[in-house]
Every structure is written in C-alpha cells, then in structure tokens.
Design an enzyme around this catalytic site. Structure first.
Site, PDB file in Angstrom:
ATOM      1  N   ASP A   1      17.480  25.677 -42.084  1.00 53.72           N
ATOM      2  CA  ASP A   1      18.268  25.232 -43.236  1.00 53.72           C
ATOM      3  C   ASP A   1      19.580  26.011 -43.385  1.00 53.72           C
ATOM      4  O   ASP A   1      20.229  25.969 -44.424  1.00 53.72           O
ATOM      5  CB  ASP A   1      17.452  25.345 -44.539  1.00 53.72           C
ATOM      6  CG  ASP A   1      16.991  26.778 -44.819  1.00 53.72           C
ATOM      7  OD1 ASP A   1      17.422  27.702 -44.108  1.00 53.72           O
ATOM      8  OD2 ASP A   1      16.188  26.968 -45.756  1.00 53.72           O
TER       9      ASP A   1
ATOM     10  N   HIS B   1      15.487  27.986 -48.828  1.00 59.10           N
ATOM     11  CA  HIS B   1      16.061  29.316 -48.622  1.00 59.10           C
ATOM     12  C   HIS B   1      16.271  30.012 -49.977  1.00 59.10           C
ATOM     13  O   HIS B   1      17.288  30.678 -50.208  1.00 59.10           O
ATOM     14  CB  HIS B   1      17.398  29.160 -47.892  1.00 59.10           C
ATOM     15  CG  HIS B   1      17.772  30.265 -46.960  1.00 59.10           C
ATOM     16  ND1 HIS B   1      17.821  30.110 -45.613  1.00 59.10           N
ATOM     17  CD2 HIS B   1      18.151  31.546 -47.183  1.00 59.10           C
ATOM     18  CE1 HIS B   1      18.231  31.236 -45.045  1.00 59.10           C
ATOM     19  NE2 HIS B   1      18.416  32.128 -45.989  1.00 59.10           N
TER      20      HIS B   1
ATOM     21  N   TYR C   1      16.503  33.287 -36.417  1.00 58.82           N
ATOM     22  CA  TYR C   1      17.750  32.517 -36.399  1.00 58.82           C
ATOM     23  C   TYR C   1      18.085  32.290 -34.940  1.00 58.82           C
ATOM     24  O   TYR C   1      18.071  33.235 -34.145  1.00 58.82           O
ATOM     25  CB  TYR C   1      18.881  33.306 -37.050  1.00 58.82           C
ATOM     26  CG  TYR C   1      18.866  33.268 -38.551  1.00 58.82           C
ATOM     27  CD1 TYR C   1      19.000  32.060 -39.222  1.00 58.82           C
ATOM     28  CD2 TYR C   1      18.739  34.431 -39.299  1.00 58.82           C
ATOM     29  CE1 TYR C   1      18.994  32.007 -40.612  1.00 58.82           C
ATOM     30  CE2 TYR C   1      18.733  34.386 -40.690  1.00 58.82           C
ATOM     31  CZ  TYR C   1      18.870  33.165 -41.331  1.00 58.82           C
ATOM     32  OH  TYR C   1      18.858  33.111 -42.704  1.00 58.82           O
TER      33      TYR C   1
END
Ligand code: 173
Length: 489
Positions: free
Chosen positions: A258, A350, A230
């Site tokens: 996403d 995800h 991330y």
C-alpha cells in the site's frame, strides 16, 4: 560506546536526505540526529574504510546542538482545540505517571503525547492528509456491537490461537513500525523482548532503527518472528534480504503493497520544516525536498512498479516462508492475492498513513470473507488462507470483533510504539499484559471459551457503514493538524 569520526564529503551529493543536513552537523556530534533514521550497518556497508577516521578524542567535540530532537519540554503552553471540540490546555507541569498507574493502551498514548520528543510524536501519530482514515480505523470498531451469550460455563477461557500454525498467547501480533529509536534509544529490540515474555509474534520492520540481526539476536530460542518487506527497485537487494531472513528462521514475509509512494503526513512534515536545512531548501539551495521528512528520504528505494506478476518470483525466493500481502484494501485484491498463491492478506491502510479515505479494515472484513468464499477459498478443502487486519486497535474487544468477522489475528502498531517510547520494554510488556487481562474478562463476558467460539453471530454489524459518532480516544489524545505558523509544542 566510543563515537567515531567519518569523512562523508564524497557522499554529500548522493545523500537521499540532501547535503545540507550533513553539513549542518559537520565537525559536530550527529549521533542523536543520525541514529533513529539510519540502519546501524549503513556506514559499515556503504562507506569505504579509508573514510573511517577513528574514534572521537574525548573533550574535542563542540557543545551539543541547541536544536535537539529530544526530549520535548514538559511545559507546553499552546491552547489546542481538539477534534472533540473542547479547548484543552495541556497542564503546565506534567508529572509522568508510574507504570502501575497505566490501565489501558489509551493511557500509554496520553503519556506519549506529553513526553515524547516532538519529532517522534509527530512522526508516529501522524496520518495522511486530513487523517479521516486514521480516525475511521478506530471509529469503525465503535459501530460493531456484541451479541453476548450467557450461561456457558466460562470458568476457564483460553484466548491463545495460532497464526500459520505458530502458537501465540492471544490473537494479536506486534506489527511493523519504522524508526523505533525516534521513540526509545534502544529501539525495536524492546518490542522483541516484550514479545518473548508474552509469547506473541513480532513483525520485524524493513526500516527499523535496529538492524534485522539485532532483532533476531534479541529473540529467545524458538521465538517466532515475521518480516515486513518493502520491495526494492533493485530486486537483488530484496532477494538478499529474503534469503537472509529465511536463514535466520523468520517464518513469514509480509510484503507491503500500500506504499508505492509515502503518504503526506502534515504533522510530521511540519516538524521537518524547522531548522536551517529546511530554510535553505526553501531558499532553493537544497535540491532535496526535506519538508517531506526523513521517512520520504529513506523510502526512495521502494519500487512503485511492483505488480502482481512479481509475486511468483518473491514467493519462490521466500523458500517455504509464508508470504502475505500487507495493505489490501478491497475484496477484489483479496481474491487476486489468493489466486496468486499468497498465504494470506493483511487488510490494512498503513494505519491511515497512506491513502486518506481508504476504508477501515474492520469494515472490509464481511465483503472480503464472502468474496473469498464465493471464489472457493476459506473452505476446509481450499489451501489455507489467513486474513489479518490492523489499524485503530486499542482494546481486546476491538480484536474480538475482528476475529468474529473472520480475521485470524490483528496487528497492533502505534500502541506498542507508545508503550515502548514511554516505558521501554517494561511498558510494552505491560501493554501486552493489559490486553491479556482484557481478553480474559471479555471472552467470559461474551460467552466464548476459546477463540474458535468467537463466531460471526456474536457481533451485530448492521451499523458498520453508518455515520461517524464521537470518539473518546480522539477527544482525549488526538492532536489536530495545526495551520501553518502555529506550533503544537
Ligand atoms: O509509515 C511509515 O512511516 C513507513 O512505512 C515508512 C516508510 C519508509 C520509511 C520510513 C517509514
């Protein structure tokens, strides 16, 4: 292990999860609540040594909290109407099966649903909004049929392959899932060890309960690991993580694209809306929205301003590691990823936890491979570009369908977490063995001796975009999002 006392008074107002949750545990043992959702070095890295007050003196702690995150009671009495429309009341006495009795990845999920802590199960099993995408991810596999070939001398089959040139015993990898200690006290190192036993690649999550180094240290010599990333609004932090990963031998970086904001997962939110912290928050005494769950609190560092122009810098920082975008959801972005010099993409939504009505990754494969080809990629002369998918996979046949449609390999997330949560490392190892057994049989039955022989003409995709049929997995294991006021268990 000796437990320690910390003075976090000065940190109360800064705590991303709000002050109330800390105050709730003041003077008490907060280990169980704290551990799954904080990295192990959070205190060491952030709390001044003068606030480390020393070890707990045995016998001085008050009795444990009555509101405990684990384990869920075996006796569950709420009749639940399932997605399949049947009224299915969970048995009064649940006897956990032995590992020998587990035959499929669905079995782990069924055991997990009945034995995991409510908090853990609700966190992992939840999807965004009405969970249409979460179900569609799996359903889409049911709309692709094989065109098996016969009489091909399948006495020997080999389902090993490679990802970016790194060998894997089968075309899958264990994909990144956060907060592993919500499922098992040892956390994600269980996944590392089982991956080692079976020669498959593990993608290390940024937001694991174990530290990055614990997972790298748990690997056997030569074991290949990837890192899911991330991107932090503070890029120096991200670059530090990237260079540390490169130093520790991580081979590829999967940048999650996403999740500029975490999706609404109502099952998960419902669990979080219990206890005093939330009650106070409802009364307006806590300025942090704890009903959004711990995940929302610890994901606030993710930079929603991340854009295509940032990729060059991240690729440079990756110093030779492969760089992949995880969470691509249409062919236009697949082409852009290739044009921006990425080494691959994961078609992923995800696990249905972000945008509801994002399409199934499997269903995207035909348009993505064709657009990439039309733009000059995926040819023997173009730079190598690999396509992965994840979401909804439960069987080797699911994987083979994705391979036939152009994927290099397929990420498996929740099933590994369910196996870990129910039987630890042994469970994950068994899950991987089940997949191997399924590959061995199904390769033979479709008439493919190697992964290269699993080609587009081996699948019939005419129905890929047609209606949603019934689904045995969800009839068996799906837990409906219950209306307000009704408790699942
Ligand atoms: O899906 C998730 O729950 C997830 O990716 C996440 C993100 C940030 C914090 C915790 C979990």
């Amino acid at each position: 292990m000796a437990r320690h006392v910390y003075d976090v008074t000065d940190f109360l107002d800064e705590h991303p999860g709000g002050a109330d949750i800390i105050l709730k545990y003041a003077g008490k043992d907060a280990t169980e609540e704290y551990e799954p959702i904080h990295p192990p070095d959070a205190i060491k890295d952030n709390l001044d040594p003068s606030k480390h007050l020393g070890p707990v003196i045995p016998g001085t702690l008050p009795k444990p909290q009555t509101i405990s995150p684990s384990p869920a009671p075996a006796a569950v009495q709420v009749p639940q109407k399932r997605a399949g429309g049947t009224n299915d009341t969970l048995p009064e006495e649940y006897v956990k099966p032995s590992l020998e009795e587990i035959l499929s990845l669905h079995d782990f999920e069924a055991v997990a649903r009945r034995t995991m802590s409510r908090r853990g199960w609700n966190y992992y099993s939840s999807g965004a909004d009405d969970e249409i995408t979460m179900r569609e991810n799996h359903n889409a596999f049911h709309r692709v049929w094989f065109r098996p070939r016969v009489l091909r001398d399948v006495s020997k089959v080999d389902y090993s392959t490679s990802i970016f040139g790194f060998k894997t015993s089968m075309p899958i990898y264990i994909t990144a899932t956060a907060l592993g200690k919500l499922g098992h006290p040892e956390g994600e190192v269980c996944l590392t060890k089982a991956a080692a036993e079976h020669d498959v690649i593990q993608m290390i999550p940024t937001l694991a309960s174990c530290s990055f180094d614990e997972m790298v240290d748990a690997a056997k010599p030569g074991q290949v690991q990837f890192l899911q990333l991330y991107v932090n609004a503070d890029r120096t932090r991200t670059k530090k993580i990237i260079s540390h990963a490169a130093e520790r031998g991580v081979k590829a970086l999967f940048i999650t694209v996403d999740a500029p904001q975490l999706g609404r997962r109502e099952k998960d939110m419902r669990t979080k809306f219990e206890g005093t912290a939330s009650a106070q928050q409802a009364a307006g005494k806590d300025n942090f929205r704890r009903d959004q769950g711990a995940a929302r609190a610890i994901s606030s560092f993710i930079d929603p301003s991340l854009s295509w122009k940032d990729l060059k810098e991240l690729k440079e920082a990756a110093k030779g590691m492969k760089v992949v975008l995880k969470g691509v959801q249409c062919w236009e972005d697949a082409v852009l990823a290739a044009q921006h010099g990425m080494d691959g993409i994961v078609l992923s939504n995800h696990g249905g936890r972000q945008l509801d009505f994002s399409p199934s990754p499997l269903a995207l494969l035909p348009s993505v491979t064709s657009a990439l080809r039309q733009n000059g990629y995926l040819s023997p002369h173009s730079p190598p570009f690999e396509i992965f998918v994840d979401g909804g996979v439960r069987r080797a046949t699911d994987v083979l369908k994705a391979i036939a449609l152009g994927a290099t390999a397929v990420g498996i997330g929740r099933p590994m977490i369910y196996a870990m949560s129910t039987y630890g490392t042994e469970g994950v190892s068994k899950a991987l063995q089940i997949l191997k057994d399924e590959f061995d049989m199904n390769m033979r039955l479709i008439g493919a001796r190697t992964i290269e022989e699993v080609v587009p003409s081996m699948v019939e995709t005419g129905a890929l975009f047609q209606g949603i049929g019934s689904d045995t997995m969800y009839d068996a294991n799906y837990e409906k999002i219950l209306p307000v006021g009704v408790k699942a268990r």
